[in-house]
Structures are given as structure tokens and as C-alpha cells.
Design an enzyme around this catalytic site. Structure first.
Site, PDB file in Angstrom:
ATOM      1  N   VAL A 200       0.866  -1.196   0.000  1.00  9.37           N
ATOM      2  CA  VAL A 200       0.000   0.000   0.000  1.00  9.37           C
ATOM      3  C   VAL A 200       0.894   1.234   0.000  1.00  9.37           C
ATOM      4  O   VAL A 200       1.762   1.359   0.862  1.00  9.37           O
ATOM      5  CB  VAL A 200      -0.862   0.079   1.292  1.00  9.37           C
ATOM      6  CG1 VAL A 200      -1.841   1.236   1.216  1.00  9.37           C
ATOM      7  CG2 VAL A 200      -1.596  -1.209   1.567  1.00  9.37           C
ATOM      8  N   HIS A 201       0.708   2.118  -0.951  1.00  8.29           N
ATOM      9  CA  HIS A 201       1.441   3.390  -0.881  1.00  8.29           C
ATOM     10  C   HIS A 201       0.721   4.517  -1.612  1.00  8.29           C
ATOM     11  O   HIS A 201       1.148   5.665  -1.547  1.00  8.29           O
ATOM     12  CB  HIS A 201       2.844   3.240  -1.487  1.00  8.29           C
ATOM     13  CG  HIS A 201       2.839   3.220  -2.984  1.00  8.29           C
ATOM     14  ND1 HIS A 201       2.494   2.109  -3.712  1.00  8.29           N
ATOM     15  CD2 HIS A 201       3.093   4.190  -3.898  1.00  8.29           C
ATOM     16  CE1 HIS A 201       2.567   2.388  -5.011  1.00  8.29           C
ATOM     17  NE2 HIS A 201       2.925   3.641  -5.150  1.00  8.29           N
ATOM     18  N   ARG A 202      -0.378   4.196  -2.318  1.00  5.50           N
ATOM     19  CA  ARG A 202      -1.044   5.216  -3.139  1.00  5.50           C
ATOM     20  C   ARG A 202      -1.547   6.345  -2.239  1.00  5.50           C
ATOM     21  O   ARG A 202      -2.175   6.080  -1.194  1.00  5.50           O
ATOM     22  CB  ARG A 202      -2.191   4.502  -3.857  1.00  5.50           C
ATOM     23  CG  ARG A 202      -2.817   5.152  -5.034  1.00  5.50           C
ATOM     24  CD  ARG A 202      -1.970   5.372  -6.228  1.00  5.50           C
ATOM     25  NE  ARG A 202      -1.282   4.228  -6.738  1.00  5.50           N
ATOM     26  CZ  ARG A 202      -0.121   4.289  -7.392  1.00  5.50           C
ATOM     27  NH1 ARG A 202       0.460   5.452  -7.612  1.00  5.50           N
ATOM     28  NH2 ARG A 202       0.463   3.214  -7.836  1.00  5.50           N
ATOM     29  N   ARG A 233       6.487   5.776   2.704  1.00  5.98           N
ATOM     30  CA  ARG A 233       5.375   6.729   2.851  1.00  5.98           C
ATOM     31  C   ARG A 233       4.354   6.183   3.852  1.00  5.98           C
ATOM     32  O   ARG A 233       3.909   6.878   4.771  1.00  5.98           O
ATOM     33  CB  ARG A 233       4.706   6.920   1.478  1.00  5.98           C
ATOM     34  CG  ARG A 233       3.495   7.778   1.531  1.00  5.98           C
ATOM     35  CD  ARG A 233       2.724   7.756   0.209  1.00  5.98           C
ATOM     36  NE  ARG A 233       1.862   8.918   0.175  1.00  5.98           N
ATOM     37  CZ  ARG A 233       2.101   9.996  -0.538  1.00  5.98           C
ATOM     38  NH1 ARG A 233       3.139  10.080  -1.317  1.00  5.98           N
ATOM     39  NH2 ARG A 233       1.286  11.025  -0.476  1.00  5.98           N
ATOM     40  N   ASP A 277      -2.244  -1.618  -4.023  1.00 12.79           N
ATOM     41  CA  ASP A 277      -2.735  -0.439  -4.744  1.00 12.79           C
ATOM     42  C   ASP A 277      -1.669   0.054  -5.722  1.00 12.79           C
ATOM     43  O   ASP A 277      -1.764   1.146  -6.267  1.00 12.79           O
ATOM     44  CB  ASP A 277      -3.181   0.669  -3.776  1.00 12.79           C
ATOM     45  CG  ASP A 277      -2.056   1.183  -2.895  1.00 12.79           C
ATOM     46  OD1 ASP A 277      -0.881   0.803  -3.103  1.00 12.79           O
ATOM     47  OD2 ASP A 277      -2.352   1.996  -1.987  1.00 12.79           O
TER      48      ASP A 277
END
Ligand code: UD1
Ligand code: UDP
Length: 434
Positions: A200-202, A233, A277
Site C-alpha cells: 500500500v502506498h497510493r 510513505r 494499490d
């Protein structure tokens, strides 16, 4: 030929690696400019080692900042470097801030720009990447698109079809080339039994507390072994939330640092299912024949959904849990998601990209020249064609016209030179030249 490759983040390094290898293999000069957007060893340097790439010739060290600050800093520093190098061509890849700043800076210097992985559209302008793609494509001069549907996106934006080259995605080149190496040389130990991989990083997920909480709670509720290599992030945001402890204290969730490419590829290829994502991981999932569940509400990779290898679930907790359980508990469904023709090609994208560039260079058509004839006006028309004639033949006969779009029974088709226009409609632009 002197080709400058601009890159700055993990996926750009991975997807440009086959192109860099091919440039060198053909005996041309390749100058790598790293923007410094990703700077942790685990987000950047490790990939140069894993992919056996030369260390970048220049690093302009922009680091982390807001979009406007980061993009303007890139443009400012890239301009100096591009002027210093004076390349025959600048290549950019994907949809990060490097793509926007590289395309804008080089094209304003009248240096031709080739966009690798051009034409992707999520049709969601709240995504920073969507703006980057649109602007980069507006500034580029040649478009290396992964699929026909990406080509159609560009044709709908009036990009001439003779500048669009369908190559497949270089991620397939990277994946195919590196999987045997990863299988042999991985350092990571994978767990016994089935496991899922999560990334997950979006921005739309990490910067939205409700969405991020839903994702974390859904993986806890799934009650499955999940390996989660965490993007910095996401790590930085989660560390400020109690969610971090929830994951840390959960016996099923193995939270690890971001992995190098070889270890990550090995981990992915042995997993049961991927929750992500990421853009690139949706492509790798279908390349590796692993079902993908995408934690987003739209995707610029619709081909993966169309062939039933990927499901868009958004971030609703119940939907994530029920979708994953549905796939894992239904053999027929699981098999259907793993048995698909890869829409991203056969791993020869870099060869096709270099074939096109070298052909342009050898025929002296690479450089950008100002018009030498007067264009009085242009008009656009929808016409019905009732005879056997290809796009190339039509344009040859009607000098000064370009076929922008073709429709067959209402469906838009990818315009290529040898497409037969018989019984189809076409939108044509005429340039009246003196
Ligand atoms: C960027 C791209 C995104 C791509 C992703 C790949 C843009 C707009 N976004 O997002 O399209 O999918 O890379 O991973 O270009 N950080 C570190 N160490 C690093 C890099 C980042 O700690 O080496 C942290 C910083 O706190 C930074 C945050 O991660 O503020 C976000 O980094 P940034 O490069 O701005 O965006 P990504 O989310 O990585
Ligand atoms: N990747 C990696 N290590 C990780 C996570 C991802 O090597 O811990 C690779 C992955 O194989 C893919 C690329 O990074 O090729 C995807 O990058 P990311 O998800 O950061 O960006 P996106 O593709 O969404 O732009």
C-alpha cells in the site's frame, strides 16, 4: 546516438532497466539522470545492484517535498543537466513527477521525448499520476504504449497514430529476465504454507485515514498469513497512528522493510494472492499468474480486469474480506484468475522500443524541426469508408490527412497503418498546406 534516461523512483528503475540494457546492447550511449525522488537504499540503490545497472551518471537529489516544490526543483535542475548532456533523445517512463518534469523540460529545449508506458489513463484527475501522464503525453514526441487500449486513449487525445508504438510493458521484460535469477539468488526466506502479499502506498489510501484504517482492519480480519513490505510513505504515516501497533502485534501479519527487486519477485511468485494499490504490481501479478485484488476504485490497467486476473475492490472492509475469501475458497474462481493471456506482451518491449528509435535516428527523423511549409487551416471530419483500403494507403492517397480515430460498429479500434477501413467510420484531420 546519445540517449538520456530520466528516472527517480523504484518502479522507474525496474521498468527502465530493460531499456537501458538494450540501449547499451545496441552500442549507443546511455546517460542516466536520477532525480533523487527516492533516496533510501532500499528504494533506489538496491535496484541498481539487483538489476545490474550502472550507477546513474547524475543524481540531482530533489528528495521529498510537496508536488509543486519537488516538480519545480526537478525542472530547474534537469534543465541544466539536459543542456550539459545535449542528448539526441530523452526517455521517461510511467507517471511519476520525473515524467512530468522530464517531458516538459526536454520538450521546451526542443529535444525529442520518448514516453515509455504512455497512454495509460485512470480518468481520475485527483490522482497526481493521472495529471503527470496527461501532461507528459502532451509534451512527448513518441509513445511506447503497452496495449492497444492505451493507444486508443492517445488517439482520442488526437495523438497521430504514426507516433504510437504498441510494445507491451517493459515490466514483462524485467520480470521474465529476473525471475530465474531471483529464484536462484534470493536472500529472503518465505514462510511455510500459503501466504498473501500486501503493498500500500497510493496517496489516495495513505492520506485518507478512513481508507487506511479499513485496509489495515481488513487484513487483520482476514486471518491469513500476510507479508507486508512497507513503503516508507506508509510506514511514516502508520507510525503516527495506533494502527501500526495493531499490525505489529498481529501474529499473522509479517511487516517487513521494502524489498529489493529479486527478493520481492521471489516473494510475489510464490504467493497465493496479492493485495495491492500499486500500478506495477497489478502488471506483475498477471505476468506471474497470481490473482490480484486491487485496493482502489479505478485503475489505469483495465486490461487486467477485462481478462479476469484482477478485481477492483476499493477500500471497504467487508468487500475486501469477502472478495479475498471468495477467491481463495473457490477453486474454479481461483483457477480462472490465474489462467490468462498476458495483455502486457511477451517480454520484448525494450527491443521494440529500440528498433523504433534506431530506425528514426538512421533515417534522420529523430530531431525536432520547425515547419517548413505553411499550414493554412485544418478541418476535422467524420467519414464512412465503403471500399477495401488500409489506413496507410488512405493517407498516402489523401496527402496531408491523418486518420485519428476509427470506429467499427460503434467500437473504437486501434489505428495502425495496415488496418482495413472497409465499412468503418473514421475521424480524419486534413491539414491544408501551401
Ligand atoms: C512516488 C510516485 C508514485 C509511485 C511511487 C512508487 C509521484 C507523484 N508519486 O510516490 O506515482 O507509485 O513513487 O513507489 O511521483 N520516502 C522515504 N524515502 C524515500 C522516498 C520517500 O522515506 O526514499 C517517504 C518520504 O516521507 C516522502 C514519502 O515517502 O515524503 C512519499 O515519497 P514520494 O516520492 O513523494 O511519493 P511516493 O509515495 O513514493
Ligand atoms: N517492489 C519491490 N519491492 C517492494 C515492493 C515493490 O521491488 O518491496 C517492486 C515491484 O516488483 C514493482 C515495483 O516495485 O515492480 C512497483 O513499485 P511501486 O508499487 O512502488 O510503484 P507503482 O508501480 O505503483 O508506481
Amino acid at each position: 546516438m546519445k540517449i538520456a534516461v530520466i528516472l527517480g523512483t523504484r518502479p522507474e528503475i525496474i521498468k527502465m532497466a530493460p531499456v537501458i540494457d538494450e540501449i547499451k546492447h545496441r552500442g549507443h550511449e546511455c546517460i542516466i539522470i536520477h532525480t533523487g525522488q527516492h533516496y533510501d537504499d532500499k528504494m533506489s540503490h538496491q535496484f541498481f545492484i539487483d538489476l545490474n545497472l550502472p550507477i546513474p551518471d547524475f543524481n540531482i537529489h530533489v528528495g521529498s517535498a510537496s508536488h509543486a516544490k519537488q516538480t519545480s526543483m526537478m525542472m530547474n535542475r534537469l534543465e541544466d543537466k539536459i543542456l550539459e548532456i545535449n542528448p539526441d533523445l530523452v526517455l521517461i517512463q510511467g507517471d511519476t513527477n520525473a515524467v512530468l518534469s522530464g517531458a516538459l523540460t526536454a520538450s521546451k529545449l526542443n529535444i525529442p521525448v520518448g514516453h515509455v508506458e504512455a497512454g495509460l489513463r485512470s480518468f481520475d484527475k485527483t490522482m497526481p499520476e493521472e495529471l503527470n501522464r496527461i501532461i507528459a503525453d502532451a509534451c512527448s514526441h513518441m509513445y511506447f504504449v503497452p496495449t492497444n487500449s492505451a493507444a486508443i486513449n492517445l488517439e482520442s487525445e488526437s495523438i497521430p497514430h504514426n507516433k504510437i508504438i504498441v510494445t507491451g510493458n517493459t515490466i514483462v521484460d524485467a520480470c521474465k529476465r529476473n525471475l530465474p535469477i531471483a529464484t536462484k539468488n534470493h536472500i529472503i526466506t518465505i514462510p511455510k504454507g500459503d501466504y498473501l502479499v500486501l503493498t500500500v502506498h497510493r496517496a489516495e489510501n495513505t492520506d485518507n485515514k478512513i481508507r487506511l484504517t479499513n485496509i489495515i482492519e481488513s487484513i487483520i480480519e482476514l486471518d491469513k498469513q500476510i507479508i507486508f513490505p512497507i513503503h516508507p510513505r506508509t510506514r511514516n504515516i502508520l507510525k503516527n497512528e495506533e494502527l501500526y501497533n495493531k499490525i505489529k502485534n498481529n501474529k499473522n501479519i509479517i511487516l517487513i522493510e521494502p524489498l529489493g527487486y529479486l527478493d520481492f519477485l521471489y516473494l510475489l511468485s510464490n504467493s497465493k494472492l496479492i493485495l495491492t494499490d500499486s500500478g506495477g504490481i497489478q502488471e506483475e501479478a498477471i505476468t506471474l499468474s497470481i490473482p490480484c485484488v486491487t485496493l482502489r476504485y479505478n485503475t489505469e490497467r483495465p486490461e487486467t480486469i477485462k481478462v479476469n486476473a484482477n478485481v477492483l475492490v476499493g477500500t471497504d472492509k467487508e468487500k475486501i474480506v469477502s472478495t479475498v475469501n471468495n477467491i481463495l475458497n473457490n477453486n474454479e474462481k481461483y483457477e480462472a484468475m490465474t489462467n490468462n493471456i498476458n495483455p502486457y506482451g511477451d517480454g520484448t518491449a525494450a527491443i521494440k522500443i529500440l528498433d523504433y528509435i534506431i530506425n528514426l535516428f538512421n533515417s534522420n527523423k529523430l530531431s525536432i524541426k520547425p515547419n517548413s511549409d505553411v499550414v493554412e487551416f485544418n478541418k476535422r471530419q467524420l467519414i464512412q469508408i465503403n471500399k477495401e483500403i488500409t489506413v496507410g494507403e488512405y493517407e498516402q492517397i489523401h496527402k496531408g490527412c491523418i486518420i485519428n480515430m476509427v470506429f467499427n460498429n460503434g467500437n473504437q479500434e486501434y489505428v495502425e497503418n495496415n488496418l482495413n477501413l472497409c465499412n468503418k467510420q473514421a475521424i480524419i484531420t486534413y491539414f491544408n498546406r501551401k
